[in-house]
Design an enzyme around this catalytic site. Structure first.
Site, mmCIF file in Angstrom:
data_model
loop_
_atom_site.group_PDB
_atom_site.id
_atom_site.type_symbol
_atom_site.label_atom_id
_atom_site.label_comp_id
_atom_site.label_asym_id
_atom_site.label_seq_id
_atom_site.Cartn_x
_atom_site.Cartn_y
_atom_site.Cartn_z
ATOM 1 N N LYS A 197 0.904 -1.135 0.010
ATOM 2 C CA LYS A 197 0.243 -0.295 0.290
ATOM 3 C C LYS A 197 0.830 1.417 -0.069
ATOM 4 O O LYS A 197 2.320 1.148 0.773
ATOM 5 C CB LYS A 197 -1.168 -0.669 1.050
ATOM 6 C CG LYS A 197 -1.851 -0.521 1.312
ATOM 7 C CD LYS A 197 -2.943 -0.708 -0.411
ATOM 8 C CE LYS A 197 -3.460 -2.206 0.467
ATOM 9 N NZ LYS A 197 -3.268 -3.976 0.779
HETATM 10 C C1 LIG Z 1 -9.419 -3.070 -1.721
HETATM 11 C C2 LIG Z 1 -8.919 -3.297 -0.542
HETATM 12 N N1 LIG Z 1 -10.103 -3.858 0.708
HETATM 13 C C3 LIG Z 1 -9.360 -4.250 1.978
HETATM 14 C C4 LIG Z 1 -8.130 -5.218 1.770
HETATM 15 C C5 LIG Z 1 -7.092 -5.478 2.506
HETATM 16 O O1 LIG Z 1 -6.557 -5.017 3.514
HETATM 17 P P1 LIG Z 1 -5.315 -5.893 4.313
HETATM 18 O O2 LIG Z 1 -5.158 -6.717 3.178
HETATM 19 O O3 LIG Z 1 -4.444 -5.106 4.865
HETATM 20 O O4 LIG Z 1 -6.223 -7.084 5.267
HETATM 21 C C6 LIG Z 1 -7.380 -4.465 0.602
HETATM 22 C C7 LIG Z 1 -5.799 -4.693 0.876
HETATM 23 O O5 LIG Z 1 -5.270 -4.911 -0.526
HETATM 24 C C8 LIG Z 1 -8.079 -4.045 -0.282
HETATM 25 O O6 LIG Z 1 -7.178 -4.044 -1.258
#
Ligand SMILES: Cc1ncc(COP(=O)(O)O)c(C=O)c1O
Length: 435
Positions: A197
């Site tokens: 990210k």
């Molecule tokens: C649009 C979206 N929502 C939620 C998430 C979930 O985040 P995490 O991978 O930190 O759990 C991501 C992760 O790539 C994402 O791109």
């Protein structure tokens, strides 16, 4: 005209120019070392975690922030804090990462999908109302690729229909809509701090709200359902708390840890510069790619800023006079660009409602939780034409290891050179399936 790299010509992109993500330097090392020297690795009120929460709340202009161990955890905290009952429905975008839907399923709630606006790739607000049923409890707009959704239109629907708005801002740290930051555009928001990210720490998440009720519920859920632990952190007894906490509800263990929190704090100090670099890189690509027939660079409405977590380009065979399916042209262009040295990637192959995890009615554990609650929702193929079209005719410039945000301008110019070279031969690019 120089030969395509795919046919033995010199690649358009120099080797070793791309900067690998995440960029970690002396400040991250010092921050991690400071945590190790403190001997405090984690804790409900541990100092790095609390400082990150305060700093991120200030950054987005929110009253409250809670750090979690993933973006999915932070999203689930928001779903649960909304008071969602089993079988209630949350409307989200058909074009998102599966985690958006999983955070809803984790709470025995039912994800319902709406198609996207083909220009912004975000949920199309005009497709939301038709999905609302008496079971709908919340809307979960996803600021996909770092561009905020049309939040005024979404909030107007939510107000009219009494729904909670949860922003999935996992990809949108620092993006703005009508001069306000992603994170304060709904009732609650969740960000991801995963290493891919724009604000990376390894694995982590941030829950944000202005509402004390949501804060209280999310905070309890984060630590096994215990009531808020407001006892000040005791550096002499970091693993003990004198707070008289009770376990009032069922919760999860979603606390973050001190080393990732410390790294996120360092990265947060650089986020604005990095987002500015992303926008400048996108401007270079946009100016040059928009001049090429058959190439459609991403657009950003004038009332928003985009942080280009992903830079998605569409191709249009009709604009080139080619009568081949978009997917075939896309695959040829991607193969030719990769040979030139461009980081060109596909990100997701299907609308989320067409993915197997939602189609497999067996689910997990004692059967599929969303069918257990009498849900009538069915996930059929072909119901999301704008999302399907996007996934057929587009790809992402920049990989997760080499995204566009840290890159030097010179690399973007070379990427644009590669596009010019490849598109000049669009009519006779080799087909990767025939090689
Ligand atoms: C649009 C979206 N929502 C939620 C998430 C979930 O985040 P995490 O991978 O930190 O759990 C991501 C992760 O790539 C994402 O791109």
């Amino acid at each position: 005209m120089t030969e395509l790299a795919l046919r033995g010509g010199k690649p358009a992109v120099s080797k070793n120019l791309a900067i690998r993500w995440p960029v970690l330097g002396g400040q991250e090392r010092a921050a991690a070392l400071e945590v190790l020297e403190s001997g405090v690795l984690c804790g409900s009120n541990a100092p790095q975690m609390k400082a990150l929460e305060a700093e991120f709340a200030r950054f987005v202009g929110a009253k409250h922030c809670l750090a979690a161990n993933s973006g999915t955890a932070a999203l689930h905290m928001a779903v649960a804090a909304s008071g969602m009952a089993p079988g209630e429905e949350v409307i989200t975008s058909a074009f998102t990462y599966p985690a958006s839907a999983l955070a809803i399923l984790h709470h025995n709630a039912v994800p319902v999908f709406a198609d996207i606006d083909p220009l912004t790739f975000n949920i199309d607000p005009t497709r939301i109302e038709e999905r609302i049923t008496p079971r709908t409890r919340a809307l979960m707009p996803v600021h996909i690729h770092g561009l905020p959704c049309d939040m005024d239109a979404i909030n107007a629907i939510a107000r009219r229909r009494g729904l909670v708005v949860i922003e999935d801002a996992a990809q949108a740290h620092g993006a703005t809509y009508r001069s306000r930051q992603a994170g304060v555009l709904g009732d609650m928001a969740a960000f991801s701090l995963n290493a891919t990210k724009n604000l990376p720490c390894g694995e982590g998440g941030l829950f944000v709200t202005n509402d004390e009720r949501f804060l209280g519920a999310a905070s309890a859920l984060r630590v096994l359902g215990q009531d808020r632990d407001d006892a000040p952190f005791d550096a002499e007894y970091p693993l003990d708390s004198e707070a008289e906490t009770e376990f009032a509800g069922v919760g999860w263990m979603y606390l973050t840890q001190e080393i990732p929190a410390a790294i996120a704090r360092v990265q947060l100090r650089r986020l604005n510069d990095s987002n500015r670099n992303a926008a400048a890189n996108a401007a270079v690509l946009g100016a040059r790619l928009s001049r090429l027939a058959g190439v459609v660079p991403p657009s950003c409405p004038p009332d928003r800023t985009h942080v280009y977590h992903k830079y998605r380009v569409r191709v249009d065979p009709r604009a080139l006079g080619l009568s081949i399916p978009p997917r075939r042209l896309r695959d040829r262009v991607v193969a030719a660009l990769r040979a030139e040295g461009v980081e060109a990637k596909l990100w997701l192959g299907k609308p989320v409602p067409e993915m197997p995890f939602l189609k497999a009615r067996a689910g997990y554990g004692h059967g599929c939780p969303w069918t257990c609650h009498g849900s009538e929702v069915r996930y059929a193929d072909g119901e999301y034409p704008a999302t399907s079209a996007l996934l057929d005719d587009s790809f992402v410039v920049g990989s997760q290891t080499y995204p566009i945000y840290p890159q030097p301008r010179r690399l973007m110019e070379q990427y644009a050179d590669a596009f010019e070279k490849v598109m000049a031969r669009a009519a006779d690019l080799p087909d990767p399936r025939e090689r």
